[in-house]
Every structure is written in structure tokens, then in C-alpha cells.
Design a protein around this motif. Sequence first.
Motif, mmCIF file in Angstrom:
data_model
loop_
_atom_site.group_PDB
_atom_site.id
_atom_site.type_symbol
_atom_site.label_atom_id
_atom_site.label_comp_id
_atom_site.label_asym_id
_atom_site.label_seq_id
_atom_site.Cartn_x
_atom_site.Cartn_y
_atom_site.Cartn_z
ATOM 1 N N UNK A 254 4.690 3.885 12.958
ATOM 2 C CA UNK A 254 5.395 3.816 11.596
ATOM 3 C C UNK A 254 6.581 4.683 11.657
ATOM 4 N N UNK A 255 7.803 4.146 11.033
ATOM 5 C CA UNK A 255 8.867 4.753 10.967
ATOM 6 C C UNK A 255 9.568 4.366 9.727
ATOM 7 N N UNK A 256 10.070 5.601 8.847
ATOM 8 C CA UNK A 256 10.728 5.697 7.686
ATOM 9 C C UNK A 256 10.978 7.007 7.381
ATOM 10 N N UNK A 257 12.169 7.077 6.873
ATOM 11 C CA UNK A 257 12.824 8.465 6.327
ATOM 12 C C UNK A 257 11.783 8.814 5.085
ATOM 13 N N UNK A 258 11.136 7.982 4.465
ATOM 14 C CA UNK A 258 10.185 8.470 3.485
ATOM 15 C C UNK A 258 8.926 8.956 4.100
ATOM 16 N N UNK A 259 8.906 10.218 4.508
ATOM 17 C CA UNK A 259 8.022 10.657 5.340
ATOM 18 C C UNK A 259 6.654 10.512 4.652
ATOM 19 N N UNK A 260 6.464 10.838 3.381
ATOM 20 C CA UNK A 260 5.195 10.733 2.700
ATOM 21 C C UNK A 260 4.396 9.576 2.661
ATOM 22 N N UNK A 261 5.061 8.510 2.991
ATOM 23 C CA UNK A 261 4.210 7.177 3.201
ATOM 24 C C UNK A 261 4.686 6.666 4.712
ATOM 25 N N UNK A 262 5.010 7.305 5.587
ATOM 26 C CA UNK A 262 4.913 7.065 6.971
ATOM 27 C C UNK A 262 3.496 6.987 7.681
ATOM 28 N N UNK A 263 2.759 6.072 7.148
ATOM 29 C CA UNK A 263 1.222 6.012 7.632
ATOM 30 C C UNK A 263 1.213 4.470 7.969
ATOM 31 N N UNK A 264 0.596 4.311 9.319
ATOM 32 C CA UNK A 264 0.579 2.960 9.762
ATOM 33 C C UNK A 264 -0.890 2.384 9.701
ATOM 34 N N UNK A 265 -1.841 3.314 9.262
ATOM 35 C CA UNK A 265 -3.275 2.843 9.123
ATOM 36 C C UNK A 265 -3.978 3.439 8.101
ATOM 37 N N UNK A 266 -3.769 3.195 6.956
ATOM 38 C CA UNK A 266 -4.193 3.714 5.654
ATOM 39 C C UNK A 266 -5.814 3.720 5.665
ATOM 40 N N UNK A 267 -6.430 4.819 5.288
ATOM 41 C CA UNK A 267 -7.787 5.075 5.252
ATOM 42 C C UNK A 267 -8.582 4.391 4.291
ATOM 43 N N UNK A 268 -7.718 4.244 3.093
ATOM 44 C CA UNK A 268 -8.298 3.190 1.944
ATOM 45 C C UNK A 268 -7.961 1.795 2.117
#
Length: 370
Positions: A254-268
Motif C-alpha cells: 500500500x502506498x499513500x501520503x495519508x499514512x493513517x490509512x496506508x493499510x493493505x489488508x484491513x483486519x475488519x
Amino acid sequence: MTLSLNAPQTATDIPPHRQNGWRGLIEAYRPYLPVTDSTPVISLHEGNTPLIPVPTIAAEIGKKVQVFVKYDGLNPTGSFKDRGMTMAVTKAKEAGAKAVICASTGNTSAAAAAYAKRGGLRAFVLIPDGYVALGKLAQALVYGAEVLAIKGNFDRALEIVRELADRCPVTLVNSINPYRLEGQKTAAFEVIDDLGEAPDWLCIPVGNAGNITAYWMGFCQYHQMGRSTRLPKMMGFQASGSAPFVVGNPVLQPDTLATAIRIGNPANWDKALSVRDASQGEFNAVTDDEIMHAYRMLGQEGIFCEPASAASVAGLLKLKDRVREGATIVCVLTGNGLKDPDAAITHSDDSLFKKGIEPDLETVAEIMGF
């Protein structure tokens, strides 16, 4: 229906949980939460964050819409994570835990550290080395967390802490902890308390997808209790370089400057898809450029959020042609802009920051245009 945020005129108009001062969301919403009279509440008086009208953004959409932002960046550690962490750490304390652990892109680590220390527990946080905004790292360190920076991304850090929580005497406080969602659902309660009704759309940034799940829990619970007459469409927005719900599968890098949502495999993952379907909502992607445009627009409203938060507004602007006439929309701003000041400076208008000016009145006045 026209909704307003007019202040109550008499004491009887004030919700009971706000009549005697705000003491934190557990005390405010105790009947709706899994606590008892003997539960040792760990609180920093989180919650009660403002719902702010944003007329410039509403004007961009037109159609006589009302747009509000739920500014959870005004929680004690500067993000919505405090809502979940007060519950997660409270229940950990009640169960006799001595330590908590989490994986984090920054905000979770700050909240976990603050609440753990408030409750007398040790806090361990795993972060992706070099990919956490310095403001958030600074918080975790000041609060006294033991920070482990791994050579990997958030998704790998989460895998590790899940295994550690299974093997070691530490309580996991990421959003897979059900008490996190119980705390976070109170944001939906506050939205309805302020508006007097649920909005038509709830626009929200999506990373690990705990918050969209929690908001839906809260809206549904209030609806079942007769506190609202409708349920909103849940409109989740991800950064285009980190949009697993949009592409339909995990994103390995995952790649974005929005680091808080730089998640590629969400736990939920499964919960979030259920929310989308039940609310007749959607997941959509916004580019980093669109996020930063919305970020700057919010700044013009006097609101400073972190880049990931602006994804909710960016998404609304992207879908503005689909907003119905007279709709009421709430955009969730998950974190404070001071979490990531580098982003503000790096992406600011160069004309606003003038350096190397001679220190005399005439020069300064001339540059100011006077």
C-alpha cells in the motif's frame, strides 16, 4: 427536514449525560456500553467532539445540502482512537492485564500508550519503521510506550502482535479487540444527539475498517432505541494506492501520503463489507491529490486535520453529483493536523511562506502589499 445545531435553551433540553459536565464517553453512554458499577474506568474525558458546519464545502456541492465534519482530532491524544482505547484499556484493566500491545501507523500507538499509562499498564507498540508521522511517534514516546519499529508495513506488524497476544501475557488493543468498537460507536451517538437525526450520508476514511464498523453499530443501536428514524448510507473512502475494498483484494504494498490509512489488508474486512451492504453504501478511492485538495479546503474553513482525515471530504466532493437535493452529510475527520505537520508544510502554497526578508518596516509593508 432541516437540521440545526442550535444550543439547547433550557436545562431540560440538554441530554442527561451532558447536564453535569462531560466526564468521558463511558460515563456519558454507560447504559449502551459493556461496563458495570465495579468496572475501573480509564478515561481522559474523551469524546464530546464538535460537529462543525462547513459551508464552503456545502457550496461546492450545491443542492441546498448541509455538510458537517465530526472533528475527532479534538480528542485527548488527537484522534478518534481515544474513543476505542478508553474501552479497550478499561476492560483490560478489569480483566487484570498488566500490559497492552498494538500495531500502528501512529494514532493507535499514541492512544494505546496514553490510556495504558493512565491505567498503570505497560504499553508495547509495533510500527513500520520510517512510515509513521513524527508527531504520532513523539506522542507514543512521551507517554512512555515501548516502541518497536519493524522493517515491514503495518499489515506485517499486525500479524506479529496478533501472534504475540496469543502467546504472551499482553492484551491486544487494535480494532479487532471488540471493546475498541464499543467505544468508537459513541461517535455515532454524538452525531445523532447533535443533529437530532441520523445524516443521509456518513463519509469516512477507511484504513483497518474498524471505525466504519463502529459507526454503523452506533447508528443501528440508536435507531433500535428510537433515537433516530433512519439509518445513513455509509460511504467509505480509501486512498487509491491503498484501496483493498475498492479493488476487491488485499494490497501487498500500500502506498499513500495519508499514512493513517496506508493499510493493505484491513483486519475488519468482513465486518466492513457487511456494513456496506446493510447500509446500501459504497467504498470508493480518492487520489493523494484529491485528498490534499480537500485538506486545503478544510484549512480554509479553519479546520486542520491530518491528510487521511481529508479522504472523507475528498470522497464527498468526488461524488457530489450523486448527492440528493437537501441532503445532510457528515464527514468524519479522524485525526488532528498537528499529528503530521510535515505534510502541511510540504504541500502548502509556496506563495504563503516568504523567507529571507529584511527586518525593516518598509520592506515588510511592501511585501504585505501596503
